[in-house]
Write an enzyme that holds these catalytic residues in place. Structure first.
Site, PDB file in Angstrom:
ATOM      1  N   ASP A   1     -28.223  33.963 -36.625  1.00  0.00           N
ATOM      2  CA  ASP A   1     -26.995  34.610 -37.093  1.00  0.00           C
ATOM      3  C   ASP A   1     -26.017  33.582 -37.653  1.00  0.00           C
ATOM      4  O   ASP A   1     -24.882  33.470 -37.205  1.00  0.00           O
ATOM      5  CB  ASP A   1     -26.369  35.402 -35.932  1.00  0.00           C
ATOM      6  CG  ASP A   1     -27.331  36.431 -35.360  1.00  0.00           C
ATOM      7  OD1 ASP A   1     -27.256  37.591 -35.771  1.00  0.00           O
ATOM      8  OD2 ASP A   1     -28.170  36.044 -34.518  1.00  0.00           O
TER       9      ASP A   1
ATOM     10  N   ASP B   1     -30.749  37.142 -39.444  1.00  0.00           N
ATOM     11  CA  ASP B   1     -29.437  37.238 -40.083  1.00  0.00           C
ATOM     12  C   ASP B   1     -29.115  35.883 -40.684  1.00  0.00           C
ATOM     13  O   ASP B   1     -28.141  35.203 -40.331  1.00  0.00           O
ATOM     14  CB  ASP B   1     -28.362  37.707 -39.104  1.00  0.00           C
ATOM     15  CG  ASP B   1     -28.356  39.230 -38.957  1.00  0.00           C
ATOM     16  OD1 ASP B   1     -29.192  39.895 -39.599  1.00  0.00           O
ATOM     17  OD2 ASP B   1     -27.518  39.757 -38.205  1.00  0.00           O
TER      18      ASP B   1
ATOM     19  N   ASN C   1     -31.230  42.315 -39.621  1.00  0.00           N
ATOM     20  CA  ASN C   1     -30.773  43.529 -40.294  1.00  0.00           C
ATOM     21  C   ASN C   1     -29.866  43.225 -41.479  1.00  0.00           C
ATOM     22  O   ASN C   1     -29.913  43.926 -42.502  1.00  0.00           O
ATOM     23  CB  ASN C   1     -30.066  44.456 -39.298  1.00  0.00           C
ATOM     24  CG  ASN C   1     -28.968  43.778 -38.507  1.00  0.00           C
ATOM     25  OD1 ASN C   1     -29.223  42.852 -37.735  1.00  0.00           O
ATOM     26  ND2 ASN C   1     -27.724  44.224 -38.683  1.00  0.00           N
TER      27      ASN C   1
ATOM     28  N   HIS D   1     -35.630  39.243 -34.270  1.00  0.00           N
ATOM     29  CA  HIS D   1     -34.179  39.209 -34.446  1.00  0.00           C
ATOM     30  C   HIS D   1     -33.460  40.027 -33.379  1.00  0.00           C
ATOM     31  O   HIS D   1     -32.476  39.572 -32.785  1.00  0.00           O
ATOM     32  CB  HIS D   1     -33.777  39.736 -35.827  1.00  0.00           C
ATOM     33  CG  HIS D   1     -32.295  39.831 -36.011  1.00  0.00           C
ATOM     34  ND1 HIS D   1     -31.478  38.714 -36.002  1.00  0.00           N
ATOM     35  CD2 HIS D   1     -31.459  40.898 -36.161  1.00  0.00           C
ATOM     36  CE1 HIS D   1     -30.221  39.088 -36.164  1.00  0.00           C
ATOM     37  NE2 HIS D   1     -30.178  40.408 -36.254  1.00  0.00           N
TER      38      HIS D   1
ATOM     39  N   HIS E   1     -24.679  44.566 -28.460  1.00  0.00           N
ATOM     40  CA  HIS E   1     -25.777  45.430 -28.912  1.00  0.00           C
ATOM     41  C   HIS E   1     -26.616  45.972 -27.758  1.00  0.00           C
ATOM     42  O   HIS E   1     -27.287  46.999 -27.912  1.00  0.00           O
ATOM     43  CB  HIS E   1     -26.670  44.678 -29.893  1.00  0.00           C
ATOM     44  CG  HIS E   1     -26.008  44.395 -31.205  1.00  0.00           C
ATOM     45  ND1 HIS E   1     -25.647  45.388 -32.084  1.00  0.00           N
ATOM     46  CD2 HIS E   1     -25.630  43.232 -31.792  1.00  0.00           C
ATOM     47  CE1 HIS E   1     -25.079  44.855 -33.154  1.00  0.00           C
ATOM     48  NE2 HIS E   1     -25.057  43.548 -32.997  1.00  0.00           N
TER      49      HIS E   1
END
Length: 330
Positions: free
Chosen positions: A48, A81, A119, A214, A223
């Protein structure tokens, strides 16, 4: 000269695209051998991150380089990401160099980078990140949907987790996702992926089995658990005695221990923007949680493993070690 340069780049792109498509038709899980030159395997994990140096991405990269000088990693793993907010627009998107090549410049980080898609990457041109032409821009880059790195001491199974998550298909909101290669037969894609992963894990003779994706399987962060992965992926990992599941998605670092198997869950998603402040410290099996930026190092021999989390200043946050001999004694 300019016309010749454009033609050469165009032909390279055509060739790279053909190679990519040919590999994809051969197998869902391509195996890549990565030999190590010692009796231990060392690598860094970050996720990320791709924000053109902002949100302390450059500071995390600086500490990765410093710790990398001590660790001397064989490679670096990205948990996805890779480029915010919406992936890459194409192979010529300057964000590739602005968020990757120009950020991770330390000598110790000039090693292969093995990357999975997140995503946010699916919101852009997915094929761009998968295209081997990016390796002509930066030789370190290797990204595929799902693949295996055979590093002798360990086999690392990279899994494309984004297509498992229903909400990206049913409630995408204002976002657009690039489902080329997934639709129109998402069910078949996922079924084949799970079948290939299960078979590869069963056939593995490696001392350590590591799965990288991920999305979270277990998480105390914003999340939380990814219910689709808990249902579809987790039983395969447990049945095949996978040692570690490593992910990003939650912008933090954490360790959760399984209560019914040897499987350990590690999140390394602190490569840039973090500190969401939304978490559950009563999460079952939670061993360590830090709602901030950082990265992880992993060192393994045939019998022992040590994982260390570092923060944005390079300070050690948490150490965890285990032994295969200890497992046998239980």
């Amino acid at each position: 000269m300019a016309a010749a340069g454009f033609f050469n780049r165009f032909m390279a792109l055509r060739t790279a695209t053909f190679v990519l498509c040919f590999v994809s038709m051969l197998a869902e899980l391509q195996r890549i051998d990565h030999s190590v030159n010692s009796d231990s395997l060392r690598f860094l994990v970050v996720g990320d991150w791709g924000r053109k140096g902002e949100y302390n991405q450059s500071k995390v990269a600086l500490q990765m380089g410093r710790i990398g000088e001590e660790v001397e990693p064989d490679f670096i793993i990205s948990t996805g990401d890779n480029f915010y907010e919406n992936g890459l627009t194409g192979v010529d998107d300057p964000a590739f160099e602005e968020s990757f090549s120009n950020i991770y410049t330390a000598k110790s980080l000039q090693k292969p980078w093995f990357n999975v898609l997140g995503n946010h990457d699916y919101r852009g041109d997915v094929e761009a990140q998968l295209n081997p032409i990016l390796r002509m821009i930066d030789h370190r880059w290797l990204c595929m949907r799902s693949f295996i790195i055979n590093a002798e001491i360990a086999e690392i199974f990279f899994v494309d987790t984004t297509p498992f998550v229903d909400k990206y298909f049913t409630h995408p909101g204002s976002h657009t996702y690039d489902w080329s290669g997934i639709l129109p037969s998402r069910e078949k894609y996922l079924s084949n992926l799970l079948k290939d992963l299960d078979l590869a894990l069963k056939e593995s003779k490696s001392k350590w089995k590591i799965v990288v994706g991920h999305h979270t399987l277990r998480s105390a962060g914003h999340h939380g658990d990814t219910k689709e992965l808990v249902k579809e992926l987790l039983p395969i990992l447990k049945a095949n005695e996978v040692d570690l599941y490593i992910n990003g998605h939650d912008h933090l670092v954490q360790h959760i221990s399984s209560l019914d198997s040897e499987l350990q869950y590690f999140t390394s998603g602190g490569g840039s923007k973090a500190w969401r402040g939304d978490y559950d410290l009563n999460k079952e099996g939670l061993k360590f949680f830090y709602d901030g930026q950082g990265f992880m190092t992993v060192e393994m021999t045939t019998t022992d493993a040590e994982l260390i989390f570092y923060d944005v200043f390079g300070n050690v946050l948490y150490k965890w070690s285990t032994s295969k001999q200890a497992y046998k004694a239980i």
